[in-house]
Scaffold this motif. Structure first.
Motif, PDB file in Angstrom:
ATOM      1  N   ASN A   2      -2.827   1.051   4.329  1.00 34.83           N
ATOM      2  CA  ASN A   2      -3.308  -0.314   4.452  1.00 34.83           C
ATOM      3  C   ASN A   2      -2.506  -1.047   5.530  1.00 34.83           C
ATOM      4  O   ASN A   2      -1.298  -1.194   5.428  1.00 34.83           O
ATOM      5  CB  ASN A   2      -3.175  -1.015   3.104  1.00 34.83           C
ATOM      6  N   GLY A   5      -0.601  -4.121   4.327  1.00 35.90           N
ATOM      7  CA  GLY A   5       0.632  -3.777   3.613  1.00 35.90           C
ATOM      8  C   GLY A   5       1.779  -3.492   4.562  1.00 35.90           C
ATOM      9  O   GLY A   5       2.918  -3.931   4.339  1.00 35.90           O
ATOM     10  N   ALA A   8       2.855  -6.773   6.079  1.00 32.55           N
ATOM     11  CA  ALA A   8       3.595  -7.548   5.088  1.00 32.55           C
ATOM     12  C   ALA A   8       5.021  -7.024   4.938  1.00 32.55           C
ATOM     13  O   ALA A   8       5.968  -7.808   4.803  1.00 32.55           O
ATOM     14  CB  ALA A   8       2.873  -7.528   3.747  1.00 32.55           C
ATOM     15  N   ILE A   9       5.187  -5.708   4.970  1.00 38.38           N
ATOM     16  CA  ILE A   9       6.528  -5.125   4.896  1.00 38.38           C
ATOM     17  C   ILE A   9       7.351  -5.541   6.118  1.00 38.38           C
ATOM     18  O   ILE A   9       8.514  -5.951   5.991  1.00 38.38           O
ATOM     19  CB  ILE A   9       6.447  -3.594   4.770  1.00 38.38           C
ATOM     20  N   LEU A  68      -3.586 -10.453  -0.301  1.00 39.80           N
ATOM     21  CA  LEU A  68      -2.562 -10.294   0.730  1.00 39.80           C
ATOM     22  C   LEU A  68      -3.137 -10.542   2.118  1.00 39.80           C
ATOM     23  O   LEU A  68      -2.508 -11.218   2.944  1.00 39.80           O
ATOM     24  CB  LEU A  68      -1.942  -8.894   0.665  1.00 39.80           C
ATOM     25  N   GLU A  69      -4.325 -10.034   2.381  1.00 38.05           N
ATOM     26  CA  GLU A  69      -4.952 -10.256   3.683  1.00 38.05           C
ATOM     27  C   GLU A  69      -5.250 -11.735   3.909  1.00 38.05           C
ATOM     28  O   GLU A  69      -5.075 -12.254   5.012  1.00 38.05           O
ATOM     29  CB  GLU A  69      -6.229  -9.429   3.789  1.00 38.05           C
ATOM     30  N   VAL A 130       5.191  -7.071  -2.176  1.00 36.30           N
ATOM     31  CA  VAL A 130       3.723  -7.058  -2.165  1.00 36.30           C
ATOM     32  C   VAL A 130       3.228  -6.024  -1.160  1.00 36.30           C
ATOM     33  O   VAL A 130       2.254  -5.299  -1.421  1.00 36.30           O
ATOM     34  CB  VAL A 130       3.156  -8.465  -1.865  1.00 36.30           C
ATOM     35  N   GLY A 131       3.887  -5.931  -0.011  1.00 35.64           N
ATOM     36  CA  GLY A 131       3.495  -4.938   0.983  1.00 35.64           C
ATOM     37  C   GLY A 131       3.664  -3.524   0.475  1.00 35.64           C
ATOM     38  O   GLY A 131       2.808  -2.659   0.683  1.00 35.64           O
ATOM     39  N   ASP A 133       3.701  -2.641  -2.684  1.00 39.27           N
ATOM     40  CA  ASP A 133       2.732  -2.443  -3.747  1.00 39.27           C
ATOM     41  C   ASP A 133       1.323  -2.182  -3.195  1.00 39.27           C
ATOM     42  O   ASP A 133       0.550  -1.432  -3.790  1.00 39.27           O
ATOM     43  CB  ASP A 133       2.717  -3.691  -4.650  1.00 39.27           C
ATOM     44  N   THR A 134       1.023  -2.772  -2.059  1.00 44.79           N
ATOM     45  CA  THR A 134      -0.302  -2.601  -1.459  1.00 44.79           C
ATOM     46  C   THR A 134      -0.479  -1.189  -0.885  1.00 44.79           C
ATOM     47  O   THR A 134      -1.591  -0.669  -0.881  1.00 44.79           O
ATOM     48  CB  THR A 134      -0.522  -3.640  -0.348  1.00 44.79           C
ATOM     49  N   LEU A 135       0.615  -0.627  -0.382  1.00 43.73           N
ATOM     50  CA  LEU A 135       0.504   0.732   0.171  1.00 43.73           C
ATOM     51  C   LEU A 135       0.170   1.680  -0.940  1.00 43.73           C
ATOM     52  O   LEU A 135      -0.538   2.591  -0.894  1.00 43.73           O
ATOM     53  CB  LEU A 135       1.800   1.155   0.845  1.00 43.73           C
TER      54      LEU A 135
END
Length: 135
Positions: A2, A5, A8-9, A68-69, A130-131, A133-135
């Motif tokens: 993603n 993600g 975000a990281i 997140l997006e 959150v990043g 977790d999204t991956l």
């Protein structure tokens, strides 16, 4: 993988590294920031970096399928709307505004700046988590 993600990281790491320095060493962080906005050309360089980060955030958040997006897209647009006029077009506005908040004496405890750094680190950790977790 993603893209939102990953971005975000990277944004979380950037926030943690910049605000962590303010948390641990506020005098040197404020001294660096004062030098970074001392001239209009330096302020424009800071604006160019902010715009690159914001464009990346907007690009990664463009589909807006997930929360997140949407957050990345919204913060990216906010940074663009703030950075273009104040940092690139008329940097003296930003320079004068930022100098209002910079303390004249950097030898004290600078407790309020440490709290600001702590809040920034918490926000950066949130982006990072959150990043991940999204991956």
């Amino acid at each position: 993988m993603n893209v939102a993600g990953v971005i975000a990281i990277l944004v979380g790491i950037l926030i943690i590294s910049s605000r962590g320095h303010l948390l641990l060493f506020p005098d040197s962080a404020l001294r660096w920031f004062g030098k970074a906005i001392k001239t209009e050309s330096r302020t424009r360089i800071l604006g160019a970096v902010a715009i690159l980060i914001a464009v990346t955030m907007v690009w990664s958040g463009m589909p807006q399928r997930f929360a997140l997006e949407t957050v990345l897209f919204t913060f990216g647009i906010f940074i663009l709307l703030f950075a273009i006029p104040t940092l690139l077009l008329v940097p003296s506005i930003y320079m004068n505004f930022a100098n209002l908040f910079l303390p004249d004496d950097l030898t004290g405890s600078l407790f309020g700046w440490r709290i600001t750094g702590l809040v920034g680190v918490i926000i950066g950790v949130a982006f990072l988590m959150v990043g991940i977790d999204t991956l």
